[in-house]
Design a protein around this motif. Structure first.
Motif, PDB file in Angstrom:
ATOM      1  N   TYR A 275      63.153  -0.566  98.677  1.00  0.00           N
ATOM      2  CA  TYR A 275      62.067   0.195  99.303  1.00  0.00           C
ATOM      3  C   TYR A 275      61.433  -0.637 100.415  1.00  0.00           C
ATOM      4  CZ  TYR A 275      58.112   3.421  99.736  1.00  0.00           C
ATOM      5  OH  TYR A 275      57.184   4.314 100.210  1.00  0.00           O
ATOM      6  N   THR A 276      60.509  -1.516 100.073  1.00  0.00           N
ATOM      7  CA  THR A 276      59.878  -2.362 101.101  1.00  0.00           C
ATOM      8  C   THR A 276      60.436  -3.773 101.120  1.00  0.00           C
ATOM      9  OG1 THR A 276      58.127  -3.011  99.568  1.00  0.00           O
ATOM     10  CG2 THR A 276      57.720  -1.067 100.930  1.00  0.00           C
ATOM     11  N   GLU A 277      61.361  -4.081 100.198  1.00  0.00           N
ATOM     12  CA  GLU A 277      61.844  -5.450 100.078  1.00  0.00           C
ATOM     13  C   GLU A 277      62.586  -5.919 101.331  1.00  0.00           C
ATOM     14  OE1 GLU A 277      61.953  -3.656  95.903  1.00  0.00           O
ATOM     15  OE2 GLU A 277      62.356  -3.024  97.953  1.00  0.00           O
ATOM     16  N   ARG A 278      62.682  -7.206 101.450  1.00  0.00           N
ATOM     17  CA  ARG A 278      63.529  -7.847 102.453  1.00  0.00           C
ATOM     18  C   ARG A 278      64.234  -9.002 101.767  1.00  0.00           C
ATOM     19  NH1 ARG A 278      60.035  -9.964 107.256  1.00  0.00           N
ATOM     20  NH2 ARG A 278      62.113 -10.692 107.797  1.00  0.00           N
ATOM     21  N   GLU A 279      64.621 -10.053 102.503  1.00  0.00           N
ATOM     22  CA  GLU A 279      65.302 -11.173 101.852  1.00  0.00           C
ATOM     23  C   GLU A 279      64.353 -11.902 100.908  1.00  0.00           C
ATOM     24  OE1 GLU A 279      63.724 -13.092 105.676  1.00  0.00           O
ATOM     25  OE2 GLU A 279      64.488 -11.147 105.041  1.00  0.00           O
ATOM     26  N   TYR A 280      64.910 -12.628  99.955  1.00  0.00           N
ATOM     27  CA  TYR A 280      64.079 -13.390  99.024  1.00  0.00           C
ATOM     28  C   TYR A 280      64.669 -14.789  98.855  1.00  0.00           C
ATOM     29  CZ  TYR A 280      67.728 -12.443  95.580  1.00  0.00           C
ATOM     30  OH  TYR A 280      68.931 -12.373  94.924  1.00  0.00           O
TER      31      TYR A 280
ATOM     32  N   ASP B 237      69.819 -16.153 102.353  1.00  0.00           N
ATOM     33  CA  ASP B 237      68.799 -15.271 101.791  1.00  0.00           C
ATOM     34  C   ASP B 237      68.996 -13.820 102.220  1.00  0.00           C
ATOM     35  OD1 ASP B 237      67.679 -17.464 100.615  1.00  0.00           O
ATOM     36  OD2 ASP B 237      66.005 -17.648 102.021  1.00  0.00           O
ATOM     37  N   ILE B 238      69.436 -13.609 103.446  1.00  0.00           N
ATOM     38  CA  ILE B 238      69.518 -12.250 103.978  1.00  0.00           C
ATOM     39  C   ILE B 238      70.666 -11.444 103.374  1.00  0.00           C
ATOM     40  CG2 ILE B 238      70.955 -12.872 105.972  1.00  0.00           C
ATOM     41  CD1 ILE B 238      69.423 -10.834 107.609  1.00  0.00           C
ATOM     42  N   LEU B 239      71.744 -12.122 102.936  1.00  0.00           N
ATOM     43  CA  LEU B 239      72.936 -11.412 102.460  1.00  0.00           C
ATOM     44  C   LEU B 239      73.193 -11.547 100.969  1.00  0.00           C
ATOM     45  CD1 LEU B 239      75.581 -12.166 105.259  1.00  0.00           C
ATOM     46  CD2 LEU B 239      73.902 -10.322 105.144  1.00  0.00           C
ATOM     47  N   ARG B 240      72.565 -12.489 100.316  1.00  0.00           N
ATOM     48  CA  ARG B 240      72.995 -12.887  98.976  1.00  0.00           C
ATOM     49  C   ARG B 240      72.975 -11.736  97.973  1.00  0.00           C
ATOM     50  NH1 ARG B 240      69.889 -16.688  98.837  1.00  0.00           N
ATOM     51  NH2 ARG B 240      68.208 -15.725  97.645  1.00  0.00           N
TER      52      ARG B 240
ATOM     53  N   HIS C 155      64.507  -4.455 107.850  1.00  0.00           N
ATOM     54  CA  HIS C 155      65.284  -5.582 107.353  1.00  0.00           C
ATOM     55  C   HIS C 155      66.682  -5.165 106.924  1.00  0.00           C
ATOM     56  CE1 HIS C 155      66.633  -9.055 105.112  1.00  0.00           C
ATOM     57  NE2 HIS C 155      66.856  -8.254 104.085  1.00  0.00           N
ATOM     58  N   PHE C 156      66.796  -4.074 106.178  1.00  0.00           N
ATOM     59  CA  PHE C 156      68.109  -3.727 105.646  1.00  0.00           C
ATOM     60  C   PHE C 156      69.036  -3.115 106.682  1.00  0.00           C
ATOM     61  CE2 PHE C 156      66.288  -4.720 101.554  1.00  0.00           C
ATOM     62  CZ  PHE C 156      67.375  -5.323 100.932  1.00  0.00           C
TER      63      PHE C 156
END
Length: 498
Positions: free
Chosen positions: A358-363, A407-410, A443-444
């Motif tokens: 939903y609102t998430e991005r990389e972590y 972080d962006i793809l994991r 982000h996605f």
């Protein structure tokens, strides 16, 4: 043209439009502010609003137009996208064959059918911003086999945005200059359309919207304060209200909460508390598909979504599914937000793994993930389980591990190789990974584009991304009862906002 402000692309699609042979209808398009399309061979089906109000109506209409046995996948995709996927505010690039761009427009109306037109009766209103002639760009040529209207996919999106921005700003650009600049865009030397600022703007809008949703819920409790403002914790319901399952659609809320109280589903308090994050969304989106009475609609939904007919029967839909024992897979408990087990038309089993955001991005990487992807010195080294699934799947280009563990793809990668491990173990023969997110989540868009850069042809063929908008519209084609439409309307009202 004197416009100097860069157009806003977040939440907007970009479409390539062909106004007929040698663009013969474009003058009429500009003078009357619209665009129009029709089927290959100028076959006619009628008003799509009426046709698609009946389940399977479009398939019947296409068979009548083309005859039994004729493949109409391209025409069906064209009509579905033009009527149901295109939105007000989307951008349109008009072209004349492959020679020139002849116009840039913005969609200003919903779909309508104009039976007075001799051809191309499927229409939308368009505000044409620029109608000068501009050189076409080679990178957009390789975008594929154009229908009357074609959605520019994420692979070419940044180039299309740059072209629209140049034209918006009224710059005089020669073909050589465009070509050189698009090469820079492809090589990521130009700024991307997603950045920290744009994601923060999206996050803040989503937070405010979910706060308004929670205030509506509070009305049933005499406007009591049912949520706490917790920094970095989204929109957090107080426990006594969270335990009533307010985050779930009331049409099946009791069924889900019964599963929670019986301990037959992996629902934790965080899922019930946080109205902003995505953990509860797979239940609201896929719970009806778990029911036997909806298996046929579920099959048709996924076949249309994936643009295929390979799903013969949906066998089971599971939410929060981690195959066991975990040692046989990635050995870390990785799970799918939703997993669909189906029987392929070749008689074997297949699986669809769905990740919902939903609102998430990389972590930032966690301790367990770090042990599976790095050695003690911090160098990239995959565990034997990760390495097996990554190497033997055939999904990835050589030497791509450094990007995959970023972080962006994991997370996208882990869900993809979880399915690959199921194939390697013989649980299923076919697999595809789907990532779902709102179109407004910048982000996605970027993450999926970056992920495709490390995929082989086989990897790309098993990886899909869909927006909430696409998912919700496709649901309407197959879940057509009054109860279903109330559920789908809830999804629109709950998660999409201007």
């Amino acid at each position: 043209m004197n416009v100097k402000k860069r157009p806003e692309f977040i939440g907007k699609r970009i479409w390539m439009y062909w106004p007929g042979e040698k663009a013969y209808q474009f003058k009429d398009n500009v003078e009357n502010g619209f665009m129009a399309c029709g089927l290959p061979e100028d076959r006619e089906v009628g008003d799509l609003d009426e046709i698609m109000s009946v389940k399977g109506g479009l398939d019947v209409a296409l068979e009548e137009a083309y005859g039994m046995g004729r493949r109409t996948v391209g025409g069906k995709k064209l009509l579905l996208e033009f009527a149901n996927v295109m939105n007000i505010g989307d951008f349109v690039i008009a072209r004349c064959e492959f020679d020139n761009i002849i116009g840039i427009g913005i969609v200003t109306s919903d779909y309508y059918y104009d039976e007075t037109r001799p051809r191309f009766r499927h229409c939308r209103k368009v505000k044409w911003i620029d109608t000068n002639k501009w050189p076409f760009v080679d990178e957009l040529k390789v975008g594929g086999k154009w229908h009357r209207v074609t959605l520019i996919d994420q692979h070419y999106r940044k180039i299309a945005e740059q072209i629209i921005s140049w034209i918006y700003e009224g710059e005089e650009i020669e073909l050589k200059g465009i070509q050189q600049s698009t090469d820079e865009v492809k090589n990521d030397k130009a700024p991307t359309y997603t950045d920290n600022h744009s994601h923060s703007v999206f996050m803040n809008k989503a937070r405010l919207y979910q706060e308004s949703i929670v205030r509506e819920w509070a009305k049933q409790f005499d406007n009591a304060c049912i949520w706490d403002e917790r920094p970095n914790h989204g929109v957090w319901l107080k426990d006594e209200y969270a335990l009533q399952g307010l985050v779930f659609y009331d049409g099946f809320r009791k069924e889900i909460m019964d599963m929670y109280h019986n301990g037959t589903t992996k629902i934790g308090m965080n899922l019930l508390n946080n109205a902003l994050r995505s953990e509860h969304i797979p239940y609201n989106l896929f719970f009806p598909m778990m029911k036997k009475c909806n298996k046929e609609a579920t099959k048709d939904f996924f076949n249309e979504l994936l643009g295929t007919d390979i799903i013969e029967e949906v066998l089971e839909v599971k939410i929060e599914y981690a195959p066991q024992p975990k040692y046989n897979y990635l050995n870390d408990g990785t799970s799918f937000d939703t997993f669909v087990l189906y029987r392929h038309k070749d008689g074997s089993k297949g699986g669809i793994g769905v990740e919902v955001k939903y609102t998430e991005r990389e972590y930032k990487i966690g301790e367990t993930e770090n042990k599976n992807t790095h050695d003690d010195s911090g160098n990239v080294r995959l565990s034997k389980h990760y390495n097996r699934a990554t190497r033997m799947s055939g999904y990835y280009l050589p030497d791509s591990e450094m990007k995959l563990v970023s972080d962006i793809l994991r997370q996208i990668w882990r869900n993809h190789i979880l399915g690959a491990s199921m194939v390697l173990n013989g649980d299923i023969r076919h697999f595809c990974s789907i990532t779902v997110f709102p179109n407004a989540n910048p982000h996605f868009h970027l993450a999926s584009e970056e992920y495709r850069k490390v995929l082989t042809l086989d990897g790309n063929a098993t990886f899909y991304t869909f927006t909430y908008e696409k998912i919700f519209e496709t649901l309407k084609h197959h879940f057509c009862t009054k109860e279903h439409l109330e559920w789908i309307n809830y999804l629109y009202n709950r998660y999409l906002f201007d």
